[in-house]
Enzyme design. Structure first.
Site, PDB file in Angstrom:
ATOM      1  N   GLU A 149       0.873  -1.174   0.000  1.00  0.00           N
ATOM      2  CA  GLU A 149       0.000   0.000   0.000  1.00  0.00           C
ATOM      3  C   GLU A 149       0.904   1.216   0.000  1.00  0.00           C
ATOM      4  O   GLU A 149       1.498   1.560   1.014  1.00  0.00           O
ATOM      5  CB  GLU A 149      -0.889   0.004   1.259  1.00  0.00           C
ATOM      6  CG  GLU A 149      -1.863  -1.143   1.346  1.00  0.00           C
ATOM      7  CD  GLU A 149      -2.926  -1.095   0.271  1.00  0.00           C
ATOM      8  OE1 GLU A 149      -3.135  -0.030  -0.329  1.00  0.00           O
ATOM      9  OE2 GLU A 149      -3.544  -2.139   0.011  1.00  0.00           O
ATOM     10  N   CYS A 167      -2.275   9.411   2.117  1.00  0.00           N
ATOM     11  CA  CYS A 167      -1.988   8.772   0.827  1.00  0.00           C
ATOM     12  C   CYS A 167      -3.109   9.037  -0.163  1.00  0.00           C
ATOM     13  O   CYS A 167      -2.871   9.118  -1.360  1.00  0.00           O
ATOM     14  CB  CYS A 167      -1.779   7.273   1.018  1.00  0.00           C
ATOM     15  SG  CYS A 167      -3.133   6.473   1.892  1.00  0.00           S
TER      16      CYS A 167
HETATM   17  P1  NAD Z   1       8.418   4.911   4.486  1.00  0.00           P
HETATM   18  O1  NAD Z   1       8.442   4.113   3.246  1.00  0.00           O
HETATM   19  O2  NAD Z   1       9.524   5.858   4.739  1.00  0.00           O
HETATM   20  O3  NAD Z   1       8.375   3.942   5.771  1.00  0.00           O
HETATM   21  C1  NAD Z   1       7.347   2.994   5.979  1.00  0.00           C
HETATM   22  C2  NAD Z   1       7.848   1.923   6.923  1.00  0.00           C
HETATM   23  O4  NAD Z   1       8.860   1.160   6.275  1.00  0.00           O
HETATM   24  C3  NAD Z   1       8.478   2.440   8.215  1.00  0.00           C
HETATM   25  O5  NAD Z   1       8.032   1.652   9.288  1.00  0.00           O
HETATM   26  C4  NAD Z   1       9.972   2.255   7.978  1.00  0.00           C
HETATM   27  O6  NAD Z   1      10.718   2.093   9.146  1.00  0.00           O
HETATM   28  C5  NAD Z   1       9.970   0.995   7.148  1.00  0.00           C
HETATM   29  N1  NAD Z   1      11.183   0.793   6.339  1.00  0.00           N
HETATM   30  C6  NAD Z   1      12.071   1.699   5.866  1.00  0.00           C
HETATM   31  N2  NAD Z   1      13.037   1.105   5.129  1.00  0.00           N
HETATM   32  C7  NAD Z   1      12.758  -0.215   5.128  1.00  0.00           C
HETATM   33  C8  NAD Z   1      13.374  -1.358   4.525  1.00  0.00           C
HETATM   34  N3  NAD Z   1      14.464  -1.257   3.786  1.00  0.00           N
HETATM   35  N4  NAD Z   1      12.802  -2.558   4.720  1.00  0.00           N
HETATM   36  C9  NAD Z   1      11.664  -2.684   5.447  1.00  0.00           C
HETATM   37  N5  NAD Z   1      11.045  -1.645   6.044  1.00  0.00           N
HETATM   38  C10 NAD Z   1      11.569  -0.427   5.889  1.00  0.00           C
HETATM   39  O7  NAD Z   1       6.987   5.640   4.503  1.00  0.00           O
HETATM   40  P2  NAD Z   1       6.432   6.700   5.548  1.00  0.00           P
HETATM   41  O8  NAD Z   1       7.134   7.989   5.359  1.00  0.00           O
HETATM   42  O9  NAD Z   1       6.414   6.110   6.927  1.00  0.00           O
HETATM   43  O10 NAD Z   1       4.919   6.837   5.076  1.00  0.00           O
HETATM   44  C11 NAD Z   1       4.488   7.759   4.133  1.00  0.00           C
HETATM   45  C12 NAD Z   1       4.168   7.065   2.831  1.00  0.00           C
HETATM   46  O11 NAD Z   1       3.192   6.054   3.064  1.00  0.00           O
HETATM   47  C13 NAD Z   1       3.550   7.988   1.791  1.00  0.00           C
HETATM   48  O12 NAD Z   1       4.101   7.720   0.528  1.00  0.00           O
HETATM   49  C14 NAD Z   1       2.080   7.598   1.825  1.00  0.00           C
HETATM   50  O13 NAD Z   1       1.394   7.894   0.625  1.00  0.00           O
HETATM   51  C15 NAD Z   1       2.155   6.143   2.094  1.00  0.00           C
HETATM   52  N6  NAD Z   1       0.908   5.621   2.664  1.00  0.00           N
HETATM   53  C16 NAD Z   1       0.154   4.782   1.899  1.00  0.00           C
HETATM   54  C17 NAD Z   1      -1.049   4.296   2.396  1.00  0.00           C
HETATM   55  C18 NAD Z   1      -1.892   3.355   1.577  1.00  0.00           C
HETATM   56  O14 NAD Z   1      -2.731   2.681   2.155  1.00  0.00           O
HETATM   57  N7  NAD Z   1      -1.727   3.268   0.276  1.00  0.00           N
HETATM   58  C19 NAD Z   1      -1.480   4.675   3.674  1.00  0.00           C
HETATM   59  C20 NAD Z   1      -0.686   5.529   4.417  1.00  0.00           C
HETATM   60  C21 NAD Z   1       0.508   5.995   3.907  1.00  0.00           C
END
Ligand code: NAD
Length: 489
Positions: free
Chosen positions: A233, A267
């Site tokens: 997502e 998002c």
């Molecule tokens: P992010 O990708 O920076 O981090 C998300 C999670 O992934 C965090 O818990 C982080 O610690 C973890 N992470 C980071 N590197 C990783 C790796 N190499 N392996 C595994 N896990 C890792 O995203 P964010 O800044 O926390 O969230 C914002 C983003 O999320 C925006 O792009 C937003 O649109 C999206 N989002 C999407 C939805 C949806 O349902 N489509 C809902 C909410 C947010």
């Protein structure tokens, strides 16, 4: 001693809590404990799991003020927004607890003429241990959309919350403990990206990721190496289409809220508007009037809070800069609207479609309003994006027709965000917005696999699946195939 990290209040920068950075060995241990719990959790059956999940949702509702203020502290969002988020999360837990048994019921299939002596059934089995990696923008609503569904399907769950909202993750785990019949059903691990990576490399059976597209690709690659299926997502660049017959007051009200609420960190937040030229001047004027009444500020002081993640401020500022450099204009706000940690509302108009500001996710309280000749152009531009998460359409008569032509996972007609609050419908995107679904029956079935069981009901005089098959049996099959025009199956 394990290393720790701090959770900070994004408004004051004060330390709210200290959490361990859990890496490979510890993550593996938590996953192993979750594995041990699976058979007992499956044995509890739908009824037992329903009782636990409903007790959990009651516990969360009872303590809504406590969790809402923690969400508000860790993200900076207003308390009332945090309460709304908790309420919607709880409604998802209740829905899936009540519907899991029905959705996962064994189905009977027609065996076809050739196999008429067989009964054919398809069962849904839980996958085992589900890993969930979450973002910070909706720290309870988003992960619960995976956690509750995975649990209801009979899986145990290991959750890695965002490093910006670890406290909310820990609170969720503690709250589940108060109703859990035994240990290991739902656990959390804390840390940065490396902790998430360790989860992808652990012995989980499925991973549900919510976050940026960039991280999603890393997660998918790591999981692919271990054949771990994933639900992704990711981000969006949601368009809003406004037709000439739209109720402009409602369209403006919903669009400005969708773009600015939660400081634009949604998002499915509106990022670009395509408005019919016949109503564009009125739409823009009304949007500016409304934006003037909306202010960013600390909880209790603003309509929305700060930008939670400091590094996002640079992206928002760079998108504003790019929009203007590429030929766009400010209808409201300016480059000075970015005042760390807050960003006051910004409305940009006539921004060229090839600008970074139109193409990339801004994730801030800024909105681009571009005027179009007609709805065909609006649809074409909406679809000309690498993202395909949600979309909003505003029209009294053409809503369904426009919606049917949009290449995205969810469309709201004369509404915004609403699909996220309807537990019965799936949530997710296409293209760079990800794949797989959370919520609804589809979101539940993600955490199960189809298991086919066929059984001989009676023996036929002919056995096709044997070395004893005779030439006349072959002739019979060919004859029947011709007679039934290939409809043997
Ligand atoms: P992010 O990708 O920076 O981090 C998300 C999670 O992934 C965090 O818990 C982080 O610690 C973890 N992470 C980071 N590197 C990783 C790796 N190499 N392996 C595994 N896990 C890792 O995203 P964010 O800044 O926390 O969230 C914002 C983003 O999320 C925006 O792009 C937003 O649109 C999206 N989002 C999407 C939805 C949806 O349902 N489509 C809902 C909410 C947010």
């Amino acid at each position: 001693m394990a290393k720790t990290f701090n959770s900070l209040n994004p408004v004051t920068n004060k330390v709210i809590g200290k959490y361990p950075i859990q890496l490979d060995k510890e993550v593996d241990l938590v996953v192993a404990q979750a594995r041990i719990a699976t058979s007992q959790w499956v044995k509890l059956g739908f009824n037992g799991r329903k009782k636990t999940l409903l007790a959990w949702s009651s516990h969360i509702i009872k303590n809504i003020e406590e969790i809402a203020s923690l969400i508000s502290e860790e993200t900076g969002k207003p308390l009332s927004d945090a309460r709304l988020e908790v309420s919607i999360a709880v409604s998802h837990i209740g829905w899936v607890a009540r519907h899991a048994e029905d959705i996962m019921r064994t189905s009977h299939r027609a065996p076809g003429a050739l196999m008429a002596n067989m009964s054919a059934t398809v069962e849904r089995s839980p996958v085992g241990v589900v890993g969930v990696i979450g973002p910070w923008n909706y720290p309870i609503f988003t992960p619960v959309g995976s956690i509750a569904y995975a649990l209801a399907a009979g899986n145990t769950v290991v959750f890695k919350p965002s490093e910006f909202t670890p406290g909310v993750g820990v609170w969720l785990e503690q709250s589940f403990k108060t109703v859990a019949p035994f240990a290991g059903i739902f656990s959390i691990i804390t840390g940065f990206g490396q902790t998430g990576a360790a989860l992808c490399n652990s012995a989980i059976n499925k991973l549900s990721f919510t976050g940026s597209t960039r991280t999603a690709k890393l997660v998918a690659a790591a999981c692919a190496a271990k054949m771990i299926p994933v639900v992704l997502e990711c981000g969006g660049k949601d368009p809003v289409i406004v037709a000439s017959d739209a109720n402009l007051d409602r369209a403006v009200d919903a669009t400005i809220w969708s773009a600015m609420a939660n400081s634009g960190q949604s998002c499915i937040g509106a990022e670009r508007v395509y408005v019919d030229k016949k109503v564009a001047p009125q739409f823009i004027a009304k949007a500016v009037e409304l934006a003037k009444t909306v202010k960013a500020g600390a909880p209790g002081e603003g309509n929305y809070g700060p930008v939670t993640m400091p590094s996002q401020l640079n992206i928002i500022a760079s998108h504003i800069k790019a929009a203007i450099k590429d030929g766009g204009k400010f209808a409201y706000g300016s480059a000075k609207s970015v005042q760390a940690p807050f960003v006051q509302p910004v409305i940009l108009v006539d921004v060229p479609e090839n600008s970074t500001a139109v193409r990339e996710e801004s994730f801030g309280p800024i909105i681009i309003i571009n005027t179009v000749e007609n709805m065909q152009e609006a649809i074409k531009l909406s679809n000309a994006s690498s993202y395909g998460l949600g979309a909003n359409v505003w029209s009294k008569r053409q809503g369904k027709k426009i919606a049917s032509q949009l290449h995205c996972g969810m469309v709201a007609i004369n509404s915004t965000f609403s699909f996220a609050a309807i537990a019965a419908v799936p949530f997710g995107g296409v293209k760079d917005s990800g794949y797989g679904r959370v919520h609804g029956p589809e979101g539940l079935l993600e955490y199960s696999y189809a298991r086919t069981v066929v059984r001989t009901r009676f023996n036929l005089p002919i056995n096709f699946l044997s070395f004893k098959r005779r030439a006349k049996d072959d002739r019979l099959v060919i004859k029947a195939t011709k007679f039934l025009k290939g409809r043997l199956g």
